[in-house]
Scaffold this motif. Structure first.
Motif, short mmCIF file in Angstrom:
data_model
loop_
_atom_site.label_atom_id
_atom_site.label_comp_id
_atom_site.label_asym_id
_atom_site.label_seq_id
_atom_site.Cartn_x
_atom_site.Cartn_y
_atom_site.Cartn_z
N TYR A 352 0.87 -1.18 0.00
CA TYR A 352 0.00 0.00 0.00
C TYR A 352 0.91 1.22 0.00
N ILE A 353 0.44 2.31 -0.58
CA ILE A 353 1.24 3.53 -0.43
C ILE A 353 0.36 4.67 0.06
N THR A 354 0.95 5.50 0.91
CA THR A 354 0.28 6.68 1.41
C THR A 354 1.20 7.87 1.18
N LEU A 355 0.65 8.93 0.64
CA LEU A 355 1.45 10.11 0.37
C LEU A 355 1.01 11.21 1.33
N VAL A 356 1.98 11.75 2.06
CA VAL A 356 1.69 12.88 2.94
C VAL A 356 2.25 14.13 2.28
N THR A 357 1.41 15.10 1.98
CA THR A 357 1.87 16.33 1.35
C THR A 357 1.65 17.50 2.29
N VAL A 358 2.68 18.32 2.46
CA VAL A 358 2.59 19.48 3.34
C VAL A 358 2.75 20.73 2.48
N THR A 359 1.87 21.72 2.67
CA THR A 359 2.01 22.95 1.90
C THR A 359 1.99 24.16 2.83
N HIS A 360 2.77 25.19 2.45
CA HIS A 360 2.83 26.42 3.26
C HIS A 360 3.48 27.51 2.42
N GLU A 361 3.23 28.78 2.78
CA GLU A 361 3.83 29.89 2.01
C GLU A 361 5.34 29.99 2.24
N ASP A 362 5.78 29.51 3.39
CA ASP A 362 7.20 29.65 3.71
C ASP A 362 7.94 28.33 3.50
N LEU A 363 8.96 28.37 2.68
CA LEU A 363 9.68 27.15 2.32
C LEU A 363 10.29 26.45 3.54
N MET A 364 10.92 27.22 4.42
CA MET A 364 11.59 26.60 5.56
C MET A 364 10.60 25.89 6.48
N THR A 365 9.41 26.50 6.64
CA THR A 365 8.38 25.87 7.47
C THR A 365 7.97 24.52 6.88
N SER A 393 7.68 18.13 -3.69
CA SER A 393 6.65 17.50 -4.52
C SER A 393 6.99 17.70 -6.00
N PRO A 394 6.41 16.85 -6.88
CA PRO A 394 6.69 16.99 -8.32
C PRO A 394 6.46 18.42 -8.82
N ILE A 395 5.44 19.08 -8.31
CA ILE A 395 5.28 20.49 -8.62
C ILE A 395 5.53 21.21 -7.30
N PRO A 396 6.76 21.74 -7.12
CA PRO A 396 7.17 22.18 -5.78
C PRO A 396 6.44 23.41 -5.27
#
Length: 413
Positions: A352-365, A393-396
């Motif tokens: 099984y695969i699970t992808l965790v994606t995190v997004t934020h305006e600040d790169l370091m965060t 991510s593939p589209i960073p």
């Protein structure tokens, strides 16, 4: 209105896109998911769900059968059918007992060596002219998806791969870097091919408009209907264009994946796939599977009625198993081959695969939070689980939000 009709028990049957799976039936008798392999059954924004999974859950709670129909089922579904989790029902005959159309694979590297720089191989162009003279119709598909092109040497067909993953590197124009979207590896784009030393390095990607222009140059009289995101964005335009084609108001229907399946035109005798490779080299472990499905589906558009059909597939990697097996329409062979690769590389249906994606305006965060999550997962999961990342991510970056991800592969966790 439709929802209320269903709720008031005024209808027996519901036909719809993915959200129809939530139709408020109180007494469900059967659920049929056609083309169950379609990627669009998965909704990527909130609420996130996969229609197939919801259907199976509803089937269990309503004690009703669920039919997953497809000429090219996903490996996961077929593996479950093979194991007896699902019941396998096979249709060995094509509709109207028609023969499957013969498929010819054209090696585009040869065309280049013979000085043909066109999007069209000589064979395909001759056949297009022939069909137009006979007043038969043609479907041309450009397998175009993916935000950035891959890089390929036109002399030897070598595509720049990541040393750690079996996946092509994606070209990032901004820094002129080739990056792997799976493990984070990157390298500078060189001016010559590392495999053969040639300087014929090219970025791949052509749009439908470019193809249309070239067609009109070669065949000034030709009537073309173009179907892509630009021409079908207005409501009802989809149906209108297909209706025009059905009525014979055009010789050629040119489009992207949206024309690959479900269409049934009696007068179509030639299907051409302009570039079978575009999807093979996208950074996605399902790219071979998707290519196989697409080519098989589009081949099925030719010769559905009285007139015999023919399919031409143009490719720069004609030796790739997905392309060869799609031309033979041999799903069992493809399944066996692809399952071997999935097993070696720990991909579904073995893991099984699970992808965790995190997004934020600040790169370091984004980086630090994803690292924390990954560390936390590593401390809590067994050594049998594989955690890849954190990596961009593939589209960073989308909408000024940076994106980072970590991928978990697990068996029983």
């Amino acid at each position: 209105d439709e929802w209320r009709k269903i709720y008031r028990k005024e209808v027996q049957v519901v036909v719809g896109a993915r959200s129809a799976i939530f139709a408020p039936f109180q007494n469900l008798g059967i659920i049929i998911i056609d083309e169950e392999h379609e990627g669009s059954y998965k909704q990527e924004e909130t609420p996130r769900y996969h229609t197939r999974d919801v259907a199976i859950k509803r089937g269990q709670s309503h004690h009703c059968p669920v039919v997953l129909g497809s000429a090219t089922p996903t490996l996961e579904s077929f593996a479950r059918a093979k194991k007896g989790v699902y019941k396998l029902l096979e249709l060995k005959q094509r509709v109207n007992q028609r023969q499957l159309p013969p498929v010819e694979i054209v090696d585009m590297r040869e065309e280049l060596r013979n000085g043909n720089r066109s999007v069209f191989s000589n064979v395909l162009l001759e056949k297009i002219k022939d069909r137009i003279e006979k007043q038969e119709q043609i479907i041309l598909m450009l397998n175009k998806r993916g935000h950035s092109s891959f890089v390929m040497c036109r002399s030897c067909g070598e595509v720049t791969q990541c040393p750690n993953c079996d996946i092509s590197l994606t070209y990032h124009k901004f820094h002129s870097l080739l990056k792997c979207h799976y493990c984070g590896y990157e390298e500078q784009l060189g001016s010559t091919c590392l495999a053969c030393g040639s300087d014929a390095i090219r970025f791949f990607g052509t749009g439908t408009q470019k193809v249309e222009e070239e067609l009109i140059k070669l065949l000034p009289e030709v009537r073309i209907i173009r179907m892509d995101v630009d021409t079908t964005s207005r409501k009802g335009s989809h149906e209108k264009l297909l209706q025009q084609f059905r009525e014979g108001k055009a010789d050629i229907l040119l489009g992207t994946q949206m024309i690959a399946k479900g269409l049934d035109f009696p007068n179509v005798t030639l299907v051409g796939v302009l570039s079978a490779d575009t999807m093979l080299h996208l950074p996605d472990f399902r790219s071979s599977e998707k290519t196989y499905q697409l080519l098989t589906q589009v081949s099925g558009r030719a010769g559905r009625h009285e007139l015999a059909g023919e399919v031409i597939i143009q490719s720069y990697t004609p030796e790739h198993y997905a392309i060869i097996l799609a031309s033979k329409q041999d799903y069992d062979d493809f399944y066996a081959h692809e399952m071997q690769i999935r097993r070696q590389n720990h991909y579904p249906p073995y893991y099984y695969i699970t992808l965790v994606t995190v997004t934020h305006e600040d790169l370091m965060t984004v980086v630090s939070v994803t690292e924390k999550i990954t560390k936390y997962l590593r401390s809590g999961l067994s050594s049998k689980s594989i955690i890849l990342g954190p990596a961009a991510s593939p589209i960073p970056k989308i909408n000024n939000r940076y994106r980072y991800q970590c991928l978990i592969k697990y068996k029983r966790e």
